[in-house]
Design a protein around this motif. Structure first.
Motif, PDB file in Angstrom:
ATOM      1  N   ARG A 320       0.581  -1.065  -0.248  1.00  0.00           N
ATOM      2  CA  ARG A 320      -0.321   0.570  -0.067  1.00  0.00           C
ATOM      3  C   ARG A 320       0.427   1.356   0.025  1.00  0.00           C
ATOM      4  O   ARG A 320       0.477   2.130  -0.874  1.00  0.00           O
ATOM      5  N   GLU A 321       2.579   0.737   0.472  1.00  0.00           N
ATOM      6  CA  GLU A 321       3.248   2.249   1.055  1.00  0.00           C
ATOM      7  C   GLU A 321       3.407   2.708  -0.510  1.00  0.00           C
ATOM      8  O   GLU A 321       4.152   3.848  -1.301  1.00  0.00           O
ATOM      9  N   ASP A 322       3.778   1.412  -1.123  1.00  0.00           N
ATOM     10  CA  ASP A 322       4.618   1.804  -2.660  1.00  0.00           C
ATOM     11  C   ASP A 322       3.677   2.299  -3.821  1.00  0.00           C
ATOM     12  O   ASP A 322       4.345   3.164  -4.526  1.00  0.00           O
ATOM     13  N   CYS A 323       2.162   2.052  -3.317  1.00  0.00           N
ATOM     14  CA  CYS A 323       1.581   2.920  -4.121  1.00  0.00           C
ATOM     15  C   CYS A 323       1.118   4.555  -3.915  1.00  0.00           C
ATOM     16  O   CYS A 323       1.271   4.851  -5.704  1.00  0.00           O
ATOM     17  N   TYR A 324       1.667   5.018  -2.915  1.00  0.00           N
ATOM     18  CA  TYR A 324       1.772   5.916  -2.400  1.00  0.00           C
ATOM     19  C   TYR A 324       3.244   7.046  -3.670  1.00  0.00           C
ATOM     20  O   TYR A 324       3.051   7.673  -3.433  1.00  0.00           O
ATOM     21  N   MET A 325       4.204   6.072  -2.819  1.00  0.00           N
ATOM     22  CA  MET A 325       5.362   6.512  -3.594  1.00  0.00           C
ATOM     23  C   MET A 325       5.659   6.593  -4.879  1.00  0.00           C
ATOM     24  O   MET A 325       6.236   7.403  -5.739  1.00  0.00           O
ATOM     25  N   ALA A 326       4.981   5.417  -5.661  1.00  0.00           N
ATOM     26  CA  ALA A 326       4.427   5.634  -7.372  1.00  0.00           C
ATOM     27  C   ALA A 326       3.805   6.533  -8.108  1.00  0.00           C
ATOM     28  O   ALA A 326       3.873   7.559  -8.649  1.00  0.00           O
ATOM     29  N   GLN A 368       0.060  14.084 -24.865  1.00  0.00           N
ATOM     30  CA  GLN A 368      -1.171  13.341 -24.803  1.00  0.00           C
ATOM     31  C   GLN A 368      -0.672  13.125 -23.426  1.00  0.00           C
ATOM     32  O   GLN A 368      -0.360  12.829 -22.375  1.00  0.00           O
ATOM     33  N   LYS A 369      -2.622  12.683 -23.007  1.00  0.00           N
ATOM     34  CA  LYS A 369      -3.252  13.033 -21.907  1.00  0.00           C
ATOM     35  C   LYS A 369      -3.508  11.324 -21.516  1.00  0.00           C
ATOM     36  O   LYS A 369      -3.653  10.911 -22.236  1.00  0.00           O
ATOM     37  N   ILE A 370      -2.709  10.868 -20.628  1.00  0.00           N
ATOM     38  CA  ILE A 370      -2.982   9.663 -20.354  1.00  0.00           C
ATOM     39  C   ILE A 370      -3.739   8.801 -18.509  1.00  0.00           C
ATOM     40  O   ILE A 370      -3.742  10.066 -18.278  1.00  0.00           O
ATOM     41  N   GLU A 371      -4.421   7.973 -18.980  1.00  0.00           N
ATOM     42  CA  GLU A 371      -4.536   8.051 -16.989  1.00  0.00           C
ATOM     43  C   GLU A 371      -3.224   6.445 -16.569  1.00  0.00           C
ATOM     44  O   GLU A 371      -3.408   5.599 -17.141  1.00  0.00           O
ATOM     45  N   VAL A 372      -3.012   6.954 -15.141  1.00  0.00           N
ATOM     46  CA  VAL A 372      -2.548   5.437 -14.760  1.00  0.00           C
ATOM     47  C   VAL A 372      -3.507   5.018 -13.269  1.00  0.00           C
ATOM     48  O   VAL A 372      -3.697   6.621 -12.668  1.00  0.00           O
ATOM     49  N   GLN A 373      -3.094   3.671 -13.239  1.00  0.00           N
ATOM     50  CA  GLN A 373      -4.015   3.256 -12.102  1.00  0.00           C
ATOM     51  C   GLN A 373      -2.684   2.756 -11.484  1.00  0.00           C
ATOM     52  O   GLN A 373      -2.085   2.171 -12.023  1.00  0.00           O
ATOM     53  N   ILE A 374      -2.859   2.975  -9.947  1.00  0.00           N
ATOM     54  CA  ILE A 374      -1.534   2.366  -9.478  1.00  0.00           C
ATOM     55  C   ILE A 374      -2.146   1.152  -8.262  1.00  0.00           C
ATOM     56  O   ILE A 374      -2.958   2.093  -7.441  1.00  0.00           O
ATOM     57  N   ARG A 375      -2.161  -0.260  -7.989  1.00  0.00           N
ATOM     58  CA  ARG A 375      -2.552  -0.724  -7.037  1.00  0.00           C
ATOM     59  C   ARG A 375      -1.485  -2.101  -6.290  1.00  0.00           C
ATOM     60  O   ARG A 375      -0.298  -2.062  -7.433  1.00  0.00           O
ATOM     61  N   THR A 376      -1.700  -2.938  -5.960  1.00  0.00           N
ATOM     62  CA  THR A 376      -1.263  -4.312  -5.286  1.00  0.00           C
ATOM     63  C   THR A 376      -1.491  -5.006  -6.168  1.00  0.00           C
ATOM     64  O   THR A 376      -2.734  -4.973  -6.327  1.00  0.00           O
ATOM     65  N   GLN A 377      -0.431  -5.955  -6.551  1.00  0.00           N
ATOM     66  CA  GLN A 377      -1.457  -7.033  -6.742  1.00  0.00           C
ATOM     67  C   GLN A 377      -2.725  -7.943  -6.358  1.00  0.00           C
ATOM     68  O   GLN A 377      -3.923  -8.679  -6.681  1.00  0.00           O
ATOM     69  N   ASP A 378      -2.796  -7.941  -4.177  1.00  0.00           N
ATOM     70  CA  ASP A 378      -4.480  -7.971  -4.069  1.00  0.00           C
ATOM     71  C   ASP A 378      -5.352  -7.039  -4.483  1.00  0.00           C
ATOM     72  O   ASP A 378      -6.064  -8.241  -4.694  1.00  0.00           O
ATOM     73  N   MET A 379      -4.914  -6.664  -4.789  1.00  0.00           N
ATOM     74  CA  MET A 379      -5.510  -4.979  -5.178  1.00  0.00           C
ATOM     75  C   MET A 379      -6.292  -5.560  -6.592  1.00  0.00           C
ATOM     76  O   MET A 379      -7.457  -5.130  -6.535  1.00  0.00           O
ATOM     77  N   HIS A 380      -5.601  -6.252  -7.197  1.00  0.00           N
ATOM     78  CA  HIS A 380      -5.635  -5.632  -9.238  1.00  0.00           C
ATOM     79  C   HIS A 380      -6.871  -7.231  -9.600  1.00  0.00           C
ATOM     80  O   HIS A 380      -7.228  -6.994  -9.946  1.00  0.00           O
ATOM     81  N   ASP A 381      -6.741  -8.054  -7.646  1.00  0.00           N
ATOM     82  CA  ASP A 381      -7.084  -9.339  -7.894  1.00  0.00           C
ATOM     83  C   ASP A 381      -8.820  -8.942  -7.811  1.00  0.00           C
ATOM     84  O   ASP A 381      -9.802  -9.263  -8.488  1.00  0.00           O
ATOM     85  N   VAL A 382      -9.074  -8.246  -6.248  1.00  0.00           N
ATOM     86  CA  VAL A 382     -10.423  -8.065  -7.001  1.00  0.00           C
ATOM     87  C   VAL A 382     -10.739  -6.816  -6.959  1.00  0.00           C
ATOM     88  O   VAL A 382     -12.112  -7.182  -7.854  1.00  0.00           O
TER      89      VAL A 382
END
Length: 789
Positions: A320-326, A368-382
């Motif tokens: 979770r902390e890595d998400c905010y660092m990214a 170019q405008k892009i969207e970025v989604q940041i999550r953990t693997q567990d978050m991704h599975d859900v």
């Protein structure tokens, strides 16, 4: 995850269900969908491979200790039950249950779900019964199959009320076990992949519309984003084939123009994360799905070329902390687009979805405008699998037992149950449910810090009902972030809402105009209906007492009970309500209780002393006169409830027609004027209720006359474009409807529109409705309605 460079292999075609089930053709999906690649097609659905060993091997790959013998037995029962059934392309019917089971196996679901998938059509289409399934596979599987069967019937009903009633059954079934919905979504997904086996286009579009309206939102609600996206794209291809083809063509063109853009940006995001100290990082890029692009074009009212964010990138990190660092690394490198940052990690969506979303502008290529989604693997599975992720086998564990496997029942399911309780009719429940399923969300807080998720556009009234039904019912005001605000104020993310209540407070009917949640609307409608019923109850009781008193007969409850069966009323309360609501005349109740009174021609006592009213039935008695603005008629007065020789006029303020509920008003020296019961003029006579007469149209006499000479005036208000041909269109429409225009007046004219009043001669209310319908269809006419007062 599918990359932007090429399309995934299309699903292996499998045959359709029988013509009643209307299964669908595989539609080639775009290379990348909004959240990921489509759910893979079944591997063993081809002709000639009618064994379940691939399915068993798939289950054993994620659950080595699974009870696969139950799967084999379920397959054997399904094969036997469907042995004489074929799909539209000639394949054995068992290919469909196998395909559904394989989809669920892709989500790593438990054995009970897999068995339900194999057996889901047996109760409905074969001689296998609930008791047989219960004896062989246990009550849980039998209940799941029964729940899916009830949901399947939802598709097969064309009548809206029956469809809504079956949807009520679905909500009750999935409130006990959400796997009912998981199996049905897999069933619908396989059907949508084989849409081309349905020959009739209207049936394909009906199924696609149902999928888009009900199943895709349900998939989103339980977090199955892959299923939702594929259902939306497949439905979109059927409902808007030209738009779908255009968007896909444009996407292919852009792929060719910027084949290296996605890979270039992916490497750049990966480099930024590594420089920020993040080691284990996965970055993938994709295009948004055709339906998502189309939806955004419609919402923003822009062309495809004006969309700047059709590319999205997903960054998956360890913690979770890595998400905010990214996130910090991305924002430090690129300018953030204002209003595009959303933190679903600290405030998850109602379906459990967690992720950071942000929009940034690349310096190259072409800003170019892009969207970025940041999550953990567990978050991704859900995020990908939603509720199915909670049902997935964990290494070394068996199946999870119980309706929710230890999970708390989702809040939205509880809300649907409360809507079900508050809705008075099945179709109303279906309408309120769609409100509950469709909206984007905002997150607000109570003064104690409790998080409440609401649809976008929600108001303090919606918030109050989300907290508790009683809070909503007694709401009288609201403070938002400490300031007193109107109840119709739209809430925003992060608002703190304090609801003020009062003892004896009650919902206002006007709230229904601005609430957006199905729960709030259902509760408000329920309260208003209860209040209206009480008013009708009191009014009906008073009207019956007066009617029996005027006839001089006993009107006790014992007498009234004898009229219930003939009048098709279930109780005295229903009888009072029917009379009070105007659905049943008090005079009819009296005549039902005392049939002999119906044969007696009674002259209203209040007319006996009025000079100049009684006499021979001349032209005034037979038609219009006395300034009523009505033409004379040679036919007898088509009314019941009046004595012979009574002068009758039809009010020019409301223009009553056969089919209207009417009332007579006695005027000294002028006889009786007939008004509709909704005429506003009647308020001026409220101080003299003794002047009112209970009258009605003599439909039997009009039928015997065959309608000859029975033309009466109805008034229509028209709003039309201010064009030269509009009057010709009006007269032509009236003439084609077998009516005659007797008066026309332009009452208001603007630069673009004109308001016109037209009097037309018609036979009855139905004839007037036909004229209005014809006018509404005429060129240049934007509105046509009857003027009732």
């Amino acid at each position: 995850m599918a990359q932007a460079g090429g399309d995934p292999p299309p699903p292996v075609p499998v045959s359709s269900r029988d013509s009643e089930k209307e299964v669908m053709q595989p539609v080639k999906t775009v290379a990348s969908v909004e959240s990921s690649a489509p759910v893979p097609a079944v591997e063993n659905g081809g002709r000639g491979e009618l064994n379940c060993e691939r399915l068993v091997n798939r289950v054993l790959s994620y659950a080595p200790k699974a009870d696969v013998e139950s799967i084999r037995r379920a397959f054997a029962v399904a094969c036997k039950a469907h042995e004489n059934q074929k799909r539209d392309n000639g394949d054995p019917y068992i290919t469909h249950p196998l395909a559904v089971a394989m989809i669920l196996a892709r989500f790593r679901l438990d054995v009970q779900s897999i068995c339900t998938a194999l057996l889901h059509d047996t109760i409905e289409d074969t001689g296998v019964t609930y008791d047989v399934l219960k004896a062989q596979f246990g009550q849980t599987v039998a209940d799941l199959v029964d729940g899916v069967t009830k949901l399947t019937r939802l598709e097969l009903q064309s009548d809206r009320t029956k469809q809504a009633e079956n949807f009520r059954k679905l909500v009750l079934a999935m409130s006990k076990d959400i796997r009912v919905l998981l199996v049905k979504l897999a069933d619908r997904l396989h059907n949508m992949r084989t849409l081309h086996f349905v020959e009739r286009q209207d049936r394909r579009q009906r199924i696609a519309r149902e999928t888009l309206d009900i199943y895709a939102p349900l998939a989103e609600r339980i977090g199955m984003d892959r299923v939702k996206t594929e259902l939306q794209n497949l439905s979109f291809a059927q409902l808007e084939p030209e738009a779908d083809a255009t968007i896909r063509t444009r996407l292919n063109y852009l792929r060719g123009q910027g084949a290296d853009v996605i890979e270039e940006v992916r490497r750049e995001l990966l480099r930024l994360c590594h420089e920020a100290g993040l080691k284990n990082v996965q970055v993938s890029g994709r295009e948004k799905s055709p339906y998502s692009i189309w939806e955004k074009m419609q919402r923003r009212n822009v062309a495809f070329e004006q969309l700047s964010d059709i590319m999205a990138f997903r960054v998956i990190v360890d913690t979770r902390e890595d998400c905010y660092m990214a996130l910090g690394a991305v924002h430090a490198a690129y300018p953030m687009i204002a209003g595009r940052f959303k933190d679903y990690i600290s405030t998850p969506k109602a379906n459990g979805y967690q992720s950071l979303h942000t929009g940034v502008t690349l310096r190259s290529p072409r800003n170019q405008k892009i969207e970025v989604q940041i999550r953990t693997q567990d978050m991704h599975d859900v995020a990908e699998n939603g509720v199915a992720a909670h049902w997935a086998y964990k290494e070394g564990t068996g199946t999870e037992e119980g309706g929710y496997g230890g999970l708390r029942r989702p809040r939205w399911v509880q809300d649907l149950l409360e809507i079900l309780e508050a809705s008075s009719a099945p179709d109303e429940f279906l309408e309120n449910t769609k409100l509950e399923l469709y909206q984007d969300q905002v997150f607000c807080f109570t003064p104690k810090g409790q998080l409440i998720s609401l649809p976008r556009g929600a108001t303090p009234v919606d918030f109050a009902y989300a907290v508790h039904s009683h809070v909503g019912d007694t709401c009288v005001g609201a403070k938002i972030n400490g300031r007193l605000m109107p109840l119709r104020h739209e809430l925003e993310n992060g608002d703190q809402v304090e609801i003020m209540t009062a003892r004896g407070g009650a919902p206002s009917p006007s709230w229904e105009r601005f609430v957006v949640t199905g729960k709030a609307r259902a509760r408000i409608r329920r309260y208003v209906a209860q209040q209206q019923r009480q008013v009708s109850l009191d009014g009906g009781r008073a009207a019956l007492a007066k009617a029996f008193r005027q006839e001089g007969v006993d009107g006790s409850e014992k007498i009234l009970e004898t009229t219930l069966k003939p009048l098709k009323q279930s109780s005295l309360t229903d009888l009072y309500v029917a009379v009070g609501a105007g659905n049943l005349a008090a005079r009819d109740v009296v005549h039902t209780a005392y049939p002999e009174l119906k044969r007696v021609q009674r002259v209203p006592r209040m007319l006996s002393g009025l000079p100049g009213v009684l006499g021979t039935a001349g032209p005034r008695a037979r038609g219009a006169g006395g300034g009523s603005g009505r033409r004379s008629s040679n036919a007898a007065v088509p009314l019941v409830g009046l004595g012979a020789g009574v002068a009758v006029h039809y009010a020019a303020c409301c223009h009553p027609l056969p089919g209207d509920r009417i009332v007579g008003v006695v005027a000294t020296g002028r006889g009786v004027t007939i008004h509709t019961r909704t005429c506003q003029t009647l308020e001026s006579f409220s101080a003299t209720p003794e002047r009112f007469l209970d009258v009605d149209w003599d439909y039997d006499a009009m039928a015997r006359a065959g309608g000859a000479g029975q033309m009466r005036v109805g008034r229509i208000s028209i709003v039309a474009e201010n064009e030269a041909a509009v009057l010709a269109n009006i007269t032509n429409s009236i003439s084609k409807s077998d009516a005659a225009m007797v008066n026309l007046k332009i009452v208001h004219r603007q630069l673009d529109f004109t308001e016109i009043l037209v009097d037309v001669e018609v036979r009855d209310l139905r004839h007037l409705s036909s004229v209005i319908a014809s006018l509404r269809a005429a060129p240049g006419i934007t509105q046509a309605d009857r003027v009732k007062s």
